[in-house]
Design a protein around this motif. Structure first.
Motif, PDB file in Angstrom:
ATOM      1  N   ASP A 137      33.921  52.606  73.504  1.00 36.64           N
ATOM      2  CA  ASP A 137      33.914  51.323  72.804  1.00 36.64           C
ATOM      3  C   ASP A 137      34.408  51.478  71.366  1.00 36.64           C
ATOM      4  OD1 ASP A 137      33.249  48.534  72.436  1.00 36.64           O
ATOM      5  OD2 ASP A 137      31.572  49.247  71.217  1.00 36.64           O
ATOM      6  N   SER A 138      35.155  50.480  70.894  1.00 37.26           N
ATOM      7  CA  SER A 138      35.587  50.432  69.502  1.00 37.26           C
ATOM      8  C   SER A 138      35.798  48.981  69.107  1.00 37.26           C
ATOM      9  CB  SER A 138      36.891  51.218  69.311  1.00 37.26           C
ATOM     10  OG  SER A 138      37.405  51.010  68.003  1.00 37.26           O
ATOM     11  N   PRO A 139      35.379  48.607  67.889  1.00 39.05           N
ATOM     12  CA  PRO A 139      35.589  47.227  67.435  1.00 39.05           C
ATOM     13  C   PRO A 139      36.984  46.999  66.868  1.00 39.05           C
ATOM     14  CG  PRO A 139      34.368  48.444  65.780  1.00 39.05           C
ATOM     15  CD  PRO A 139      34.576  49.390  66.937  1.00 39.05           C
ATOM     16  N   SER A 156      33.638  56.230  81.749  1.00 38.44           N
ATOM     17  CA  SER A 156      33.583  54.858  81.246  1.00 38.44           C
ATOM     18  C   SER A 156      34.374  54.754  79.951  1.00 38.44           C
ATOM     19  CB  SER A 156      32.131  54.439  80.999  1.00 38.44           C
ATOM     20  OG  SER A 156      31.503  55.341  80.108  1.00 38.44           O
TER      21      SER A 156
END
Length: 488
Positions: free
Chosen positions: A125-127, A122
């Motif tokens: 995630d990173s902003p 998967s």
């Protein structure tokens, strides 16, 4: 306590353990033979450590025949460290840098170097727009996101660095190294690194978005299967004259790595040229079966700024070797760290060294740690050296520790060495449980004891967490720390 003069003696280490009876009372107190691993060296010296040679041999055997492995910079690193390992023993409690740190966990299971990274199924995630993902020591382009980089900025594998001036610059930085006392773990990384991730910010380029560097570890097998997987990520950061860059560095387990036993042995080298600024946020939240031994080395030129905020909560054994050299005048170094030992027999260790060699250097170091469980352990060994020509230096160092359980243990060794005679320097340490008057302030306002303790403990670490300059990471780390406190 303040120190100012031609010479100052370092503090003696302070071992503190909470007795079982009362948590608020403080007392100061022949292996098997292996062949030499380097084919270029015919025989190992008599002082060789067979266990160290065995690890180095396994690392050499794990290297692939890819073009990256044959690049001159990697070969130079490998050859230099191979020679060093031939005379480097495995650290014991009798050696000064490790006399407080029990690293026997690294020898508990057979070591298996990682060869092929397990790419997570998967997305990670990173902003942030700029994401560099490294899994088991190898860059993962399919998970990275680097299309928004400014012109001239290079982020990627050393094998993809464009030929010419940039490649020559990278090679010269890796070859030059730093004049400091490296240890076994630095050399093992140099021998076993499968790649080098490069972050290069050219002359006077100011990056508005940070670069998010995520280190994922899949591990080898479960602890019951008695295998310890080892990976050796390596990152080189170069900020040229007048450049500005912010780094967000995270270490964690992926795709089942949260339940596995592994050894992460990363190295990050940072070069901050004249007038450049590097902001560095470092978060280590690996699973409790992991071991994490990291080197961070920063070299600062004139009028440069390096700011590090560290939050270290994961791994069964975590050791951070931090070495910073101020190589020019008017240099600014700010270091803040928070270590949380919240699980049984968990060890967190910070060994830092800051060397000031030029006039008007400025530095501040704040280290905070909490030991919440019996037999958990925290170590801080902070050394600031102000050499002869570092006149008008302003250096401060402070360590604050909370011991919250019987048999919790902390060793604190603030160390300030001054040779220059015109300086303003100070250091000190404070170790205690929560004060009765602090709890009374909350209880007098109708707050129950547990809520009062939780609020005070969280706010103790929040002083450092709030210094992370990016709200998404700051809030993420704060929530993880709260979860650890609620599970106590």
């Amino acid at each position: 306590m303040s120190c100012c003069g031609s010479t100052s003696s370092p503090f003696l280490p302070l071992p503190l353990r909470l007795p079982r009876s009362h948590a608020q009372t403080l007392t100061l107190t022949p292996p098997r033979r292996v062949r030499p691993f380097s084919s270029s060296l015919s025989a190992a010296p008599s002082v060789s450590d067979p266990f160290v040679l065995e690890i180095a041999e396994k690392l050499e055997d794990s290297l692939s025949s890819s073009p990256i492995q044959s690049l001159p910079p990697l070969q130079t690193l490998r050859e230099s460290s191979s020679r060093s390992l031939l005379s480097t023993p495995w650290p014991t409690r009798k050696s000064d840098p490790f006399r407080f740190t029990d690293i026997s966990y690294l020898r508990k299971y057979p070591l298996v170097p990682t060869q092929t990274p397990a790419i997570p199924s998967s997305p990670i995630d990173s902003p942030f727009s700029n994401l560099l993902v490294i899994v088991d020591g190898v860059l993962a382009p399919s998970l990275s996101r680097l299309s928004a980089l400014p012109d001239g900025v290079f982020v990627g594998s050393i094998g993809n660095a464009p030929a010419g001036a940039l490649y020559d610059r990278i090679q010269s930085v890796l070859a030059s190294g730093s004049e400091f006392e490296k240890d076994l773990f630095w050399d093992l990384n140099s021998v076993g690194a499968l790649d080098v991730a490069v972050i290069y910010v050219p002359l006077r380029v100011r990056m508005l978005e940070p670069i998010h560097v995520q280190f994922g570890y899949s591990g080898g097998a479960g602890e019951g299967e008695e295998i310890m997987a080892m990976s050796n990520p390596r990152v080189l950061v170069v900020a040229e004259e007048g450049a500005e860059v912010a780094l967000v560095e995270e270490h964690f387990g992926v795709d089942g790595g949260e339940e596995k036993c592994y050894w992460a042995n990363p190295v990050m080298e940072i070069v901050v040229e004249d007038g450049a600024k590097v902001s560095h946020s470092y978060v280590q939240r690996q699973p409790i079966k992991a071991a994490h031994v990291k080197w961070t080395v920063a070299r600062q030129k004139s009028s440069s700024t390096y700011n590090l905020v560290e939050v270290n909560t994961g791994a069964k054994l975590s050791r951070h070797n931090l070495h910073i050299q101020q190589l020019g005048p008017d240099t600014v170094t700010e270091l803040s760290s928070f270590h949380l030992s919240s699980r049984n027999k968990q060890i967190h260790d910070l060994h830092s060294r800051l060397v000031l060699d030029h006039p008007r250097g400025y530095s501040r170091q704040l280290h905070k740690c909490i030991v919440c469980e019996s037999e958990a352990h925290a170590i801080f060994d902070g050394n600031i050296k102000v050499n002869r020509f570092a006149q008008n230096t302003d250096a401060g160092q402070q360590a604050k520790c909370l011991l919250l359980a019987p048999q919790a243990l902390v060793h604190v060794k603030p160390n300030l060495q001054i040779v220059a005679d015109d300086v303003k320097c100070s250091h000190g340490a404070a170790i205690s449980d929560l004060e009765d008057q602090q709890l009374f302030y909350f209880r007098a306002r109708g707050v129950d004891l547990k809520t009062a303790r939780d609020a005070l403990i969280f706010s103790f670490g929040a002083e450092v967490v709030r210094q992370i300059p990016f709200k998404p990471i700051q809030e993420k780390v704060a929530n993880e720390v709260k979860e650890l406190f609620t599970s106590l």
